[in-house]
Design an enzyme around this catalytic site. Structure first.
Site, PDB file in Angstrom:
ATOM      1  N   LYS A   1      34.760  39.606  32.577  1.00 31.03           N
ATOM      2  CA  LYS A   1      34.504  39.972  31.178  1.00 31.03           C
ATOM      3  C   LYS A   1      34.452  38.699  30.316  1.00 31.03           C
ATOM      4  O   LYS A   1      34.671  37.596  30.814  1.00 31.03           O
ATOM      5  CB  LYS A   1      35.575  40.942  30.685  1.00 31.03           C
TER       6      LYS A   1
HETATM    7  C1  LIG Z   1      35.211  46.393  33.931  1.00 30.49           C
HETATM    8  C2  LIG Z   1      34.998  47.691  33.298  1.00 30.49           C
HETATM    9  C3  LIG Z   1      36.019  48.642  33.228  1.00 30.49           C
HETATM   10  C4  LIG Z   1      37.349  48.475  33.915  1.00 30.49           C
HETATM   11  O1  LIG Z   1      38.059  47.362  33.506  1.00 30.49           O
HETATM   12  P1  LIG Z   1      39.380  46.964  34.345  1.00 30.49           P
HETATM   13  O2  LIG Z   1      40.121  46.023  33.431  1.00 30.49           O
HETATM   14  O3  LIG Z   1      38.906  46.294  35.580  1.00 30.49           O
HETATM   15  O4  LIG Z   1      40.137  48.187  34.617  1.00 30.49           O
HETATM   16  C5  LIG Z   1      35.762  49.813  32.548  1.00 30.49           C
HETATM   17  N1  LIG Z   1      34.576  50.064  31.972  1.00 30.49           N
HETATM   18  C6  LIG Z   1      33.557  49.176  32.026  1.00 30.49           C
HETATM   19  C7  LIG Z   1      32.272  49.498  31.352  1.00 30.49           C
HETATM   20  C8  LIG Z   1      33.731  47.980  32.708  1.00 30.49           C
HETATM   21  O5  LIG Z   1      32.701  47.122  32.796  1.00 30.49           O
END
Ligand SMILES: *Cc1c(COP(=O)(O)O)cnc(C)c1O
Length: 381
Positions: free
Chosen positions: A182
């Site tokens: 992210k």
């Molecule tokens: C990465 C992601 C998640 C989950 O995030 P985590 O921190 O890995 O649980 C949820 N929704 C979207 C759209 C994502 O890209």
């Protein structure tokens, strides 16, 4: 030539040193750094109470519990999002009601949301796809009219805004991810921003065993909570990352502008669909976590897998986001089939995410574009 991964964090020496110093204190699990990180996130997003968790997935599970979503309730979401959304809706015992996404923005189709509302609908869960905000004016109006909760999957939308206000300031609860892919990371981690301070308080109990402290110093449990508290080590990294976020988002915008400048003149000839841009008049509204294109599979003599392999051979990493969730084994088992949500299914088949992160240069983007163009031209049907 160096390998260009499709996503990833930037961690510098100063951050590594700060993490080391935290490790060497007597406190490494949830403590003062977590409180500081929550405060900094809250201030960054305009002041809403904020709590951090071990992941966005954990934050979403707790968000559903805070809203009392469970058996008998329906939750509307897009078939084009990450598995964690459907998983958490099902995990709390509610029913996932899918609608399709818009082919261009990949965001939830709000016309279909309105049609999917029943007396059992409790919440809408929009995903801001790749960091591009959903139309929050219209979404909040629909939710208000039908008295539905809005829990935003803002996993990719840290740094994004809608009409000048940061994502996190709109729904009842918005959940963010700090997974390394992210825009900023705490190794693993997530956050939830709450409209209601009482719900933020409640989430503290639910993220830590359901434990409440009694006046006599003993503990009480009234709900089987999970264990989703972030460590101070993660929070310390998150604090430094947050300070860099705006600069990184600006760099991502520059990289994306270069992708568009290079691809736009040739996209039609290549048969390539480019992603939607930020909303008009709000170039800074899009955090650009992903630059995903749709491949012209019908006019290619290689499959998507072979395209990805060809790019890997050139040391270029490619992502795939996302698989249409209603076609997972989990939801096929609940009766879902091909043909229900054509846009999500088409994106699921054709999408590839090209490298985009704050460790890339404009020259790297040139290399990705040149290689993509060559692979596509060499493999026309
Ligand atoms: C990465 C992601 C998640 C989950 O995030 P985590 O921190 O890995 O649980 C949820 N929704 C979207 C759209 C994502 O890209």
């Amino acid at each position: 030539m160096n390998y260009l991964k499709f996503a990833g964090p930037v961690i510098d020496e100063a951050m590594a040193e700060a993490v080391k110093q935290t490790l060497l204190t007597h406190w490494i699990t949830s403590g003062p750094r977590v409180a500081e990180f929550e405060q900094a996130l809250s201030e960054y997003h305009g002041g809403r109470p904020t709590r951090v968790f071990t992941s966005a997935t954990a934050a979403m599970e707790v968000a559903f519990q805070v809203c009392g979503i469970g058996p008998g309730d329906e939750v509307i979401t897009s078939a084009m999002t990450f598995f964690s959304v459907g998983n958490m809706i099902e995990k709390v015992g509610a029913k996932t009601v899918f609608v399709d996404c818009d082919l261009h923005t990949r965001n939830i189709d709000l016309d279909q949301v309105e049609r999917a509302i029943t007396p059992r609908t409790k919440a809408i869960v929009p995903t801001h796809f790749g960091g591009l905000p959903c139309d929050m004016d219209r979404l909040m109006a629909i939710a208000g009219k039908h008295k539905l909760r809005v829990i935003e999957d803002a996993a990719l939308a840290i740094g994004s805004s809608w009409r000048g206000q940061k994502i996190g300031a709109f729904g009842d609860i918005a959940t963010f991810s700090f997974h390394p892919n992210k825009n900023m990371t705490s190794i693993e981690g997530g956050a939830a921003m709450f409209a209601d301070p009482a719900e933020a308080k409640r989430s503290e109990v639910l993220r830590f065993h359901g434990i409440a402290k009694l006046p006599d110093g003993t503990r009480e449990v009234d709900y089987p909570g999970g264990k989703f508290n972030m460590s101070d080590v993660s929070a310390r990294l998150g604090l430094d990352q947050l300070k860099k976020l705006d600069g990184w988002c600006a760099l991502r915008r520059d990289l994306v502008a270069h992708y568009f400048a290079r691809f736009e003149p040739i996209a039609a000839e290549l048969g390539l669909s480019l992603p939607a841009k930020a909303h008009a008049g709000e170039p800074e509204g899009h955090s650009w976590n992903m630059f995903s294109v749709l491949l012209p599979l019908a006019s290619m003599k290689i499959s998507r897998k072979q395209f990805i392999d060809a790019m890997h051979t050139e040391n270029i990493g490619i992502g795939v986001s996302y698989e249409a969730m209603h076609l997972s084994k989990l939801f096929r088992g609940k009766g879902h089939r091909e043909g229900e949500f054509p846009n999500a299914e088409r994106i699921s088949r054709e999408t590839v995410a090209l490298p985009l992160h704050a460790g890339l240069t404009l020259a790297d983007i040139d290399r990705v574009v040149d290689t993509t163009v060559r692979v596509l031209r060499d493999n026309r049907a």
